[in-house]
Design a protein around this motif. Structure first.
Motif, PDB file in Angstrom:
ATOM      1  N   UNK A 244       6.209  25.358   4.125  1.00 50.16           N
ATOM      2  CA  UNK A 244       6.647  24.044   4.612  1.00 50.16           C
ATOM      3  C   UNK A 244       7.109  23.195   3.432  1.00 50.16           C
ATOM      4  N   UNK A 245       8.009  22.284   3.713  1.00 50.91           N
ATOM      5  CA  UNK A 245       8.567  21.413   2.678  1.00 50.91           C
ATOM      6  C   UNK A 245       9.080  20.148   3.353  1.00 50.91           C
ATOM      7  N   UNK A 246       9.273  19.099   2.565  1.00 52.34           N
ATOM      8  CA  UNK A 246       9.887  17.878   3.082  1.00 52.34           C
ATOM      9  C   UNK A 246       9.112  17.242   4.206  1.00 52.34           C
ATOM     10  N   UNK A 247       7.784  17.082   4.037  1.00 55.31           N
ATOM     11  CA  UNK A 247       6.957  16.487   5.081  1.00 55.31           C
ATOM     12  C   UNK A 247       7.215  14.989   5.188  1.00 55.31           C
ATOM     13  N   UNK A 248       6.991  14.439   6.385  1.00 56.28           N
ATOM     14  CA  UNK A 248       7.136  13.004   6.559  1.00 56.28           C
ATOM     15  C   UNK A 248       6.264  12.453   7.659  1.00 56.28           C
ATOM     16  N   UNK A 249       5.786  11.235   7.441  1.00 60.07           N
ATOM     17  CA  UNK A 249       5.084  10.453   8.460  1.00 60.07           C
ATOM     18  C   UNK A 249       5.605   9.029   8.321  1.00 60.07           C
ATOM     19  N   UNK A 250       6.495   8.633   9.244  1.00 59.57           N
ATOM     20  CA  UNK A 250       7.242   7.378   9.111  1.00 59.57           C
ATOM     21  C   UNK A 250       7.033   6.524  10.343  1.00 59.57           C
ATOM     22  N   UNK A 251       6.789   5.262  10.131  1.00 58.45           N
ATOM     23  CA  UNK A 251       6.580   4.308  11.223  1.00 58.45           C
ATOM     24  C   UNK A 251       7.912   4.016  11.906  1.00 58.45           C
ATOM     25  N   UNK A 252       7.896   3.966  13.229  1.00 58.43           N
ATOM     26  CA  UNK A 252       9.155   3.789  13.965  1.00 58.43           C
ATOM     27  C   UNK A 252       9.229   2.510  14.766  1.00 58.43           C
ATOM     28  N   UNK A 253       8.129   1.795  14.929  1.00 57.73           N
ATOM     29  CA  UNK A 253       8.210   0.516  15.643  1.00 57.73           C
ATOM     30  C   UNK A 253       7.195  -0.450  15.060  1.00 57.73           C
ATOM     31  N   UNK A 254       7.385  -1.711  15.409  1.00 54.98           N
ATOM     32  CA  UNK A 254       6.480  -2.730  14.903  1.00 54.98           C
ATOM     33  C   UNK A 254       6.511  -2.837  13.396  1.00 54.98           C
ATOM     34  N   UNK A 255       7.651  -2.404  12.792  1.00 53.35           N
ATOM     35  CA  UNK A 255       7.748  -2.425  11.347  1.00 53.35           C
ATOM     36  C   UNK A 255       7.846  -3.835  10.814  1.00 53.35           C
ATOM     37  N   UNK A 256       7.762  -3.935   9.522  1.00 50.07           N
ATOM     38  CA  UNK A 256       7.867  -5.230   8.880  1.00 50.07           C
ATOM     39  C   UNK A 256       9.205  -5.870   9.210  1.00 50.07           C
ATOM     40  N   UNK A 257       9.218  -7.092   9.713  1.00 54.61           N
ATOM     41  CA  UNK A 257      10.500  -7.739   9.993  1.00 54.61           C
ATOM     42  C   UNK A 257      11.341  -7.804   8.727  1.00 54.61           C
ATOM     43  N   UNK A 258      12.612  -7.527   8.866  1.00 57.09           N
ATOM     44  CA  UNK A 258      13.488  -7.471   7.707  1.00 57.09           C
ATOM     45  C   UNK A 258      14.263  -8.776   7.585  1.00 57.09           C
TER      46      UNK A 258
ATOM     47  N   UNK B  74       4.559   7.865   4.537  1.00 55.60           N
ATOM     48  CA  UNK B  74       3.163   7.677   4.175  1.00 55.60           C
ATOM     49  C   UNK B  74       2.512   8.948   3.624  1.00 55.60           C
ATOM     50  N   UNK B  75       3.189  10.081   3.720  1.00 60.19           N
ATOM     51  CA  UNK B  75       2.657  11.309   3.130  1.00 60.19           C
ATOM     52  C   UNK B  75       2.903  11.271   1.619  1.00 60.19           C
ATOM     53  N   UNK B  76       1.904  11.646   0.840  1.00 62.19           N
ATOM     54  CA  UNK B  76       2.016  11.666  -0.612  1.00 62.19           C
ATOM     55  C   UNK B  76       2.296  13.082  -1.104  1.00 62.19           C
ATOM     56  N   UNK B  77       3.131  13.186  -2.128  1.00 58.80           N
ATOM     57  CA  UNK B  77       3.611  14.482  -2.626  1.00 58.80           C
ATOM     58  C   UNK B  77       4.131  15.332  -1.466  1.00 58.80           C
ATOM     59  N   UNK B  78       5.027  14.780  -0.649  1.00 60.88           N
ATOM     60  CA  UNK B  78       5.491  15.490   0.550  1.00 60.88           C
ATOM     61  C   UNK B  78       6.434  16.650   0.250  1.00 60.88           C
ATOM     62  N   UNK B  79       7.016  16.649  -0.957  1.00 63.11           N
ATOM     63  CA  UNK B  79       7.946  17.709  -1.337  1.00 63.11           C
ATOM     64  C   UNK B  79       7.314  18.690  -2.326  1.00 63.11           C
ATOM     65  N   UNK B  80       6.037  18.473  -2.628  1.00 64.07           N
ATOM     66  CA  UNK B  80       5.264  19.396  -3.467  1.00 64.07           C
ATOM     67  C   UNK B  80       5.891  19.573  -4.850  1.00 64.07           C
TER      68      UNK B  80
END
Length: 727
Positions: free
Chosen positions: A581-595, A447-453
């Motif tokens: 800093x480089x390679x930032x991330x904010x990733x959902x780990x549960x309750x994700x969209x059922x696949x 969900x972070x935008x331009x995380x690698x700058x």
């Protein structure tokens, strides 16, 4: 969104006329096997052979009937040695049109598109396709682009620049039914493709920016590509044509001047096909590229661009010209003109009802501002006309002359309507159902935008998508420096004196648990270094960054966030020091969209202890696993699950063994035998069935293996469909 018929009205009318005309042609002996170009100069025999692999059970009865009629009629024409060229073209057009109208009997499955990586085809080989487009002919999407020599260099080592390595290698074509799994078909043009006066395409000074149209009158597929041909007048549009979407294309014409353009050749260009079936070249003038044009292709053969209509002007110039249509309006999109750099996407919107009519002034496509269109410039658009909705795919071009601006050349993102205007959704991972047209954010989306700058290709003091703040110290605390793991840029915060400050970004997130992470290194004297995320409820979670002289990955998991706007902050303070800093991330780990995911047996990382074959009709994708006749000759799938729990697994198979004997196998999940599966006789190897079982999967990656327990091995295995985890 409103839905329009899948097949343009022009082609629907031609379908009726074609069926009437070809019904009078008497079938005779076939002249040659499909695929023999010399004996199948119009491509009809090859086209018929391809469509004979379709299986009635996979489509609705209403859509199958006209398709079957068109297939029978086309087969008759293909076998008639005296059929005229117009009759052949009419039969092919009728068949392609009927195939485009086929509707799946089921609702399809969601397939995952992952950006920020190099893509492979279904055989595991690199996809080299740049400056091209995806076009749907019949029921299949075809992706054409240019393979440049530098693409190989940059993929092998994406830690440096490869400026000007744009030597033309070939124009490859790939095919897909779901827009995710792409099969390499052919190189339709190469350096040896012949040009007039004993020339060839290898002599071109430039080849790039292309599109393909189908001409209903000639039954030819026509490719238009920018080219600089010194011995043929210089800059212009080169027309190549072929009898099938994937066969060898040959010279058709070279047009140096399009009427009403102030220059020869074009700036950038793509092909746009309207709902009525008419094809247009969307382009800018070559020198300065200030003017946007739409020129219709000549209807008789698509080998000329007719006088163009100017629809826009920008004194700064624009490139990456492309077009899409959404809810009855035409949208011309382009990027800044500065040497393949990424930028916001600039849009001209039609104000009338025609593609060559009046357009609005230029505005920025919402959603492209914070990371410069997901670190791309406009490449082309694909409109998925699904059974439930239409979705536009923004196919961004990141190759940037191989100038070291991130991983992957092709970045695809969805575009939807947000009120009166379209909106770009910058997602690193998303899922698309090409049957229904639906899409959703992927379970591993960052969900972070331009995380690698990487959006900025020069040194700056304010990084795209990030807002600077300063608590104390000098006015300038922020810049971009050499990045982690060989990337070109990273964020740096600091000063040679006492300071406190950093950057922040606001992003929209759904409720759930998250993990945040980054790579970091420090130098000098720092008293505080941290990454925080504050959710819409005002709760803040902090990842403290310890001192480290080298790049080190840091992560904080188990972060609950409420739905709404979250603020991601990078902060540093000290007396004389720097935080990178480089390679930032904010990733959902549960309750994700059922696949609900489909895994083809022939597509890596699936493993088949046997061969991948395509000689038994009715399979999906590009082939099936024909396992060796031996105990233990297994087939294995790597499956991603958004959450842990019991999950429905459906194996599609065929068992035509004489005598009707079943072929049993152990079901092995993550290395443990969890049950047995019996694949009963389906009566014939071309008759496919599904066997459903339930097994518990872990959240994240899983292996699902079928291990045969008898010497005859497995049944032919087509695919595995994985449903959402049960509640």
């Amino acid at each position: 969104m409103t839905r329009t018929p899948r097949t343009p009205m022009k082609r629907r009318a031609m379908l009726v006329a074609a069926l009437l005309s070809v019904s009078t042609v008497l079938p005779q002996a076939a002249q040659a096997a499909p695929g023999d170009t010399a004996a199948d100069p119009h491509g009809l025999t090859t086209t018929v052979a391809d469509y004979r692999t379709r299986v009635p059970a996979e489509y609705t009865a209403d859509s199958w009937k006209p398709f079957a009629e068109a297939l029978t009629a086309a087969d008759g024409v293909a076998k008639n040695a005296s059929a005229s060229e117009p009759e052949v073209a009419a039969a092919k057009t009728a068949l392609v049109t009927a195939a485009a109208d086929l509707e799946a009997a089921d609702e399809g499955t969601f397939q995952t598109i992952t950006n920020n990586t190099f893509w492979n085809d279904t055989s595991g080989n690199p996809i080299y396709s740049q400056g091209g487009g995806v076009f749907k002919f019949g029921d299949t999407y075809y992706w054409y682009g240019v393979h440049y020599l530098g693409a190989e260099s940059y993929r092998a080592n994406p830690t440096r620049k490869y400026d000007n390595e744009v030597s033309f290698v070939s124009i490859p074509v790939y095919s897909s039914r779901d827009l995710v799994n792409w099969k390499f078909e052919n190189r339709i043009a190469t350096r040896s493709t012949a040009l007039p006066n004993s020339g060839n395409l290898g002599q071109a000074g430039w080849v790039g920016r292309l599109g393909v149209s189908y001409n209903e009158n000639t039954g030819k597929y026509v490719l238009l590509v920018q080219a600089y041909l010194p011995s043929h007048g210089g800059d212009g549009v080169l027309f190549l044509q072929g009898g099938t979407p994937t066969g060898a294309f040959t010279y058709g014409h070279f047009q140096t001047q399009i009427t009403n353009s102030p220059t020869t050749g074009t700036g950038d260009q793509t092909i746009f096909t309207d709902d009525d079936g008419r094809d247009y070249l969307v382009f800018s003038n070559r020198s300065g590229r200030a003017r946007a044009f739409v020129g219709k292709l000549r209807e008789s053969d698509s080998l000329r661009v007719e006088p163009a209509v100017q629809i826009g002007y920008s004194a700064d110039g624009r490139e990456g010209n492309a077009m899409f249509k959404l809810d009855g309006r035409y949208y011309h999109a382009a990027s800044d003109l500065h040497g393949w750099n990424t930028s916001v996407t600039h849009v001209l919107e039609s104000t009338g009802g025609t593609v060559q009519g009046s357009y609005s002034g230029e505005y920025t496509l919402a959603g492209t501002e914070l990371d410069y269109s997901h670190v791309t410039q406009t490449g082309f658009f694909v409109t998925v006309k699904g059974t439930k909705q239409h979705t536009v795919v923004f196919a961004g071009d990141r190759w940037a002359d191989f100038a070291w601006n991130g991983l992957g050349y092709n970045q695809w993102m969805p575009v939807t309507k947000d009120g009166a205007r379209p909106r770009f959704h910058s997602v690193s991972q998303w899922q698309l159902n090409a049957t229904t047209g639906e899409w959703r954010v992927g379970p591993d989306n960052n969900f972070v935008l331009n995380p690698d700058f990487q959006a900025d290709r020069v040194t700056v003091s304010a990084l795209t998508g990030w807002t600077n703040f300063r608590d104390s110290g000098p006015s300038s605390l922020v810049t971009n420096v050499a990045g982690a793991n060989g990337s070109r840029f990273a964020l740096q915060i600091g000063a040679g004196q006492s300071f406190s400050g950093g950057v922040r970004q606001q992003v929209a997130v759904p409720a759930g648990n998250y993990r945040m992470f980054l790579h970091a290194k420090t130098s000098g004297s720092l008293s505080a270094t941290q990454m925080t995320v504050t959710d819409a409820a005002g709760t803040t979670r902090t990842l403290t960054i310890p001192a480290s002289g080298g790049w080190t990955r840091r992560e904080l998991a188990g972060i609950p966030l409420s739905a709404g706007t979250a603020t991601v902050t990078i902060r540093a303070a000290g007396g004389n020091g720097y935080l990178a800093v480089d390679g930032l991330g904010l990733v959902k780990t549960d309750g994700g969209t059922p696949v609900g995911q489909r895994y083809e047996a022939e597509t890596a990382p699936a493993v088949c202890r046997g061969t991948i074959d395509s000689n038994q009709a009715g399979f999906s994708g590009t082939g099936f696993c024909n396992g060796d006749a031996a105990v233990g000759a297994y087939a294995e799938f790597t499956v991603d699950a958004a959450q842990a729990g019991p999950t429905a697994l459906a194996f599609r198979f065929a068992n035509g063994q004489s005598g009707g004997a079943a072929r049993p196998a152990n079901l092995v999940v993550n290395g443990a035998v969890v049950g047995t599966v019996s694949f009963e006789s389906t009566g014939a190897w071309t008759t496919w069935s599904a066997k459903s079982v339930t097994a518990s999967l872990n959240a994240g990656g899983n292996t699902v293996r079928l291990d045969p327990t008898t010497a005859v091995g497995l049944a032919n295995l087509d695919r595995l469909d994985v449903a959402a985890a049960a509640a």
